[in-house]
Scaffold this motif. Structure first.
Motif, PDB file in Angstrom:
ATOM      1  N   VAL A 142       9.129 108.464  28.695  1.00 12.75           N
ATOM      2  CA  VAL A 142       8.834 109.548  27.950  1.00 12.75           C
ATOM      3  C   VAL A 142       6.943 109.653  27.539  1.00 12.75           C
ATOM      4  CG1 VAL A 142       7.901 110.849  25.683  1.00 12.75           C
ATOM      5  CG2 VAL A 142      10.568 110.216  26.411  1.00 12.75           C
ATOM      6  N   LEU A 143       6.605 108.742  27.057  1.00 10.38           N
ATOM      7  CA  LEU A 143       5.631 108.486  27.527  1.00 10.38           C
ATOM      8  C   LEU A 143       4.845 108.097  28.281  1.00 10.38           C
ATOM      9  CD1 LEU A 143       4.733 105.977  24.693  1.00 10.38           C
ATOM     10  CD2 LEU A 143       4.133 108.542  24.424  1.00 10.38           C
ATOM     11  N   ARG A 144       5.466 107.739  29.385  1.00 10.98           N
ATOM     12  CA  ARG A 144       4.398 107.579  31.066  1.00 10.98           C
ATOM     13  C   ARG A 144       4.593 108.745  31.558  1.00 10.98           C
ATOM     14  NH1 ARG A 144       5.186 101.635  33.516  1.00 10.98           N
ATOM     15  NH2 ARG A 144       5.902 100.550  31.446  1.00 10.98           N
ATOM     16  N   ALA A 174       1.177 106.021  19.784  1.00 13.93           N
ATOM     17  CA  ALA A 174       0.464 105.711  21.095  1.00 13.93           C
ATOM     18  C   ALA A 174      -1.080 106.132  21.083  1.00 13.93           C
ATOM     19  CB  ALA A 174       1.238 106.366  22.171  1.00 13.93           C
ATOM     20  N   VAL A 175      -0.775 107.592  20.583  1.00 13.64           N
ATOM     21  CA  VAL A 175      -2.839 107.831  20.425  1.00 13.64           C
ATOM     22  C   VAL A 175      -3.418 107.797  19.324  1.00 13.64           C
ATOM     23  CG1 VAL A 175      -2.025 109.563  22.657  1.00 13.64           C
ATOM     24  CG2 VAL A 175      -1.999 110.211  20.445  1.00 13.64           C
ATOM     25  N   GLY A 176      -2.858 107.198  18.438  1.00 13.12           N
ATOM     26  CA  GLY A 176      -3.956 106.723  16.960  1.00 13.12           C
ATOM     27  C   GLY A 176      -4.551 108.274  16.425  1.00 13.12           C
ATOM     28  N   VAL A 177      -2.969 108.580  15.670  1.00 19.72           N
ATOM     29  CA  VAL A 177      -2.678 109.465  15.700  1.00 19.72           C
ATOM     30  C   VAL A 177      -2.681 108.863  13.831  1.00 19.72           C
ATOM     31  CG1 VAL A 177      -2.126 111.839  13.836  1.00 19.72           C
ATOM     32  CG2 VAL A 177      -2.079 111.203  16.762  1.00 19.72           C
ATOM     33  N   GLU A 178      -3.171 109.337  12.600  1.00 20.02           N
ATOM     34  CA  GLU A 178      -2.684 109.024  11.301  1.00 20.02           C
ATOM     35  C   GLU A 178      -1.610 109.270  10.921  1.00 20.02           C
ATOM     36  OE1 GLU A 178      -5.883 111.374   8.747  1.00 20.02           O
ATOM     37  OE2 GLU A 178      -7.541 110.477   9.565  1.00 20.02           O
ATOM     38  N   ASP A 242       0.727  98.346  18.187  1.00 17.18           N
ATOM     39  CA  ASP A 242       0.329  97.524  19.472  1.00 17.18           C
ATOM     40  C   ASP A 242       1.247  96.925  21.007  1.00 17.18           C
ATOM     41  OD1 ASP A 242      -1.776  99.243  18.714  1.00 17.18           O
ATOM     42  OD2 ASP A 242      -3.091  97.768  18.204  1.00 17.18           O
ATOM     43  N   ALA A 243       1.866  95.861  19.017  1.00 18.52           N
ATOM     44  CA  ALA A 243       2.759  95.228  20.055  1.00 18.52           C
ATOM     45  C   ALA A 243       3.956  95.950  20.195  1.00 18.52           C
ATOM     46  CB  ALA A 243       3.082  94.483  19.259  1.00 18.52           C
ATOM     47  N   TYR A 244       4.281  96.448  20.315  1.00 13.02           N
ATOM     48  CA  TYR A 244       5.358  98.089  20.243  1.00 13.02           C
ATOM     49  C   TYR A 244       5.227  98.460  21.475  1.00 13.02           C
ATOM     50  CZ  TYR A 244       7.985 102.039  19.257  1.00 13.02           C
ATOM     51  OH  TYR A 244       9.016 102.905  19.821  1.00 13.02           O
ATOM     52  N   LEU A 245       4.026  99.217  21.034  1.00 11.60           N
ATOM     53  CA  LEU A 245       3.976 100.155  22.848  1.00 11.60           C
ATOM     54  C   LEU A 245       3.978  99.020  23.598  1.00 11.60           C
ATOM     55  CD1 LEU A 245       1.144 102.396  20.457  1.00 11.60           C
ATOM     56  CD2 LEU A 245       3.471 102.873  21.193  1.00 11.60           C
ATOM     57  N   GLU A 246       3.123  97.961  23.635  1.00 15.41           N
ATOM     58  CA  GLU A 246       2.818  96.733  24.882  1.00 15.41           C
ATOM     59  C   GLU A 246       4.579  96.254  25.030  1.00 15.41           C
ATOM     60  OE1 GLU A 246      -0.035  93.238  25.830  1.00 15.41           O
ATOM     61  OE2 GLU A 246      -0.572  94.393  24.563  1.00 15.41           O
ATOM     62  N   GLN A 247       4.880  95.475  23.888  1.00 14.71           N
ATOM     63  CA  GLN A 247       5.943  94.533  24.581  1.00 14.71           C
ATOM     64  C   GLN A 247       7.240  95.429  24.604  1.00 14.71           C
ATOM     65  OE1 GLN A 247       5.965  91.260  21.455  1.00 14.71           O
ATOM     66  NE2 GLN A 247       3.645  91.459  21.628  1.00 14.71           N
ATOM     67  N   PRO A 253      -2.426  99.727  28.283  1.00 13.82           N
ATOM     68  CA  PRO A 253      -3.917 100.313  28.291  1.00 13.82           C
ATOM     69  C   PRO A 253      -4.345 100.717  28.825  1.00 13.82           C
ATOM     70  CG  PRO A 253      -4.382  97.366  27.934  1.00 13.82           C
ATOM     71  CD  PRO A 253      -2.905  97.794  28.507  1.00 13.82           C
ATOM     72  N   ALA A 254      -3.940 100.403  30.193  1.00 15.88           N
ATOM     73  CA  ALA A 254      -4.671 102.010  31.047  1.00 15.88           C
ATOM     74  C   ALA A 254      -3.824 103.778  30.400  1.00 15.88           C
ATOM     75  CB  ALA A 254      -4.516 101.786  32.765  1.00 15.88           C
ATOM     76  N   HIS A 255      -2.304 102.654  30.629  1.00 18.00           N
ATOM     77  CA  HIS A 255      -1.119 103.696  30.141  1.00 18.00           C
ATOM     78  C   HIS A 255      -1.865 104.798  28.731  1.00 18.00           C
ATOM     79  CE1 HIS A 255       1.953 101.639  32.161  1.00 18.00           C
ATOM     80  NE2 HIS A 255       1.868 103.383  32.758  1.00 18.00           N
ATOM     81  N   ARG A 256      -2.145 103.866  27.441  1.00 20.17           N
ATOM     82  CA  ARG A 256      -2.650 104.893  26.268  1.00 20.17           C
ATOM     83  C   ARG A 256      -3.380 105.439  26.645  1.00 20.17           C
ATOM     84  NH1 ARG A 256      -1.868 100.204  21.915  1.00 20.17           N
ATOM     85  NH2 ARG A 256      -2.475 102.286  20.748  1.00 20.17           N
ATOM     86  N   GLU A 257      -4.502 104.995  27.915  1.00 20.51           N
ATOM     87  CA  GLU A 257      -5.720 106.099  27.506  1.00 20.51           C
ATOM     88  C   GLU A 257      -5.533 107.142  28.230  1.00 20.51           C
ATOM     89  OE1 GLU A 257      -9.513 106.801  26.709  1.00 20.51           O
ATOM     90  OE2 GLU A 257      -8.708 105.412  26.806  1.00 20.51           O
ATOM     91  N   ARG A 258      -4.759 107.263  29.677  1.00 21.41           N
ATOM     92  CA  ARG A 258      -4.100 108.063  29.953  1.00 21.41           C
ATOM     93  C   ARG A 258      -3.815 109.420  28.687  1.00 21.41           C
ATOM     94  NH1 ARG A 258      -2.986 105.377  34.088  1.00 21.41           N
ATOM     95  NH2 ARG A 258      -0.983 105.416  34.835  1.00 21.41           N
TER      96      ARG A 258
END
Length: 265
Positions: A142-144, A174-178, A242-247, A253-258
């Motif tokens: 979904v996130l990709r 993933a996009v940093g919402v509070e 961060d580890a959940y999203l990455e691992q 980081p490029a996925h998250r920035e997009r």
């Protein structure tokens, strides 16, 4: 350009729990863009007017997290022209089939046996934890997809509360919402006009008696403790978001920035 959703939320006739997730604040002062991420219950009973409204949103993708048993019970989503439909079941069709049959058909004694003394809430907490731990491939997909090209997007399950609620929460993380804003959005599913209608096979008053409804309420409520259990599972399993999203989800980081570029103002 996609349509801006007015602050007055649309009341759809055959689709429950619909809302735009836009406006939620991030920890760095940005906000989720309006008109790019929506959530709802299933679309199987959408009226022609509902479908016209949904078509006006300019949706690219509808993510349907229901399983085959859900779809057999409710029916397939209505087709929206030019919209890609992605079915990603977040629970096995066989998982709990007998349990949910009991919810629909069971008498009071049977419901007491499976739901009384906190069993209903415990079942929900267990389900939330399992989805976070065991459905990483689906959430990664979904996130990709959102990062690549799939917005505007609508996420739904049956009631739009649990599986869609978790998937929206993961996206917002993933996009940093509070965190408090994620919880607040999740709890909006408790509003009377949004709630999934409890369906019982009996037609007598006893089928919907106050005790029956109280026993069933943990299954049909959005409770902060459920989402808290999901967040705790992220911390316990991976040590942090961060580890959940990455691992766990394999996001770079490029996925998250997009993702942030597509979803945030």
């Amino acid at each position: 350009m996609t349509q801006e959703i007015p602050s007055t939320e649309p009341r759809l006739t055959g689709v429950r729990n619909f809302r735009d997730v836009g406006g939620l604040p991030t920890t760095d002062g940005r906000r989720v863009r309006h008109g790019v991420l929506f959530r709802s219950g299933h679309l199987a009973h959408a009226t022609a007017e509902d479908a016209a409204f949904l078509a006006s949103l300019g949706l690219h993708t509808v993510f349907d997290f229901r399983n085959a048993a859900d779809q057999k019970l409710e029916g397939p989503d209505v087709e929206l022209p030019g919209v890609r439909n992605v079915n990603l079941p977040l629970s096995d069709p066989a998982d709990g089939a007998e349990f949910w049959k009991m919810v629909r058909d069971g008498d009071l004694d049977q419901l007491r046996a499976i739901l009384a003394d906190g069993q209903g809430a415990d079942r929900m907490i267990t389900s939330y934890r399992m989805i976070i731990k065991e459905r990483t491939a689906e959430h990664s997909q979904v996130l990709r997809a959102l990062a690549e090209d799939s917005v505007p997007a609508l996420m739904h399950c049956a009631a739009g509360k649990d599986r869609a609620g978790l998937s929206v929460a993961v996206t917002l993380l993933a996009v940093g919402v509070e965190r408090d804003a994620i919880v607040e959005d999740y709890l909006k599913s408790n509003a009377k006009h949004r709630r999934y209608k409890v369906r019982r096979s009996g037609t007598s008053a006893d089928a919907y008696s106050p005790e029956v409804m109280e026993l069933l309420s943990p299954l049909f409520d959005a409770r902060e403790e459920y989402l808290a259990a999901a967040f705790e599972t992220v911390e316990e399993t991976w040590g942090g978001v961060d580890a959940y999203l990455e691992q766990g989800l394999g996001l770079t980081p490029a996925h998250r920035e997009r993702l942030r570029e597509r979803l945030l103002d």
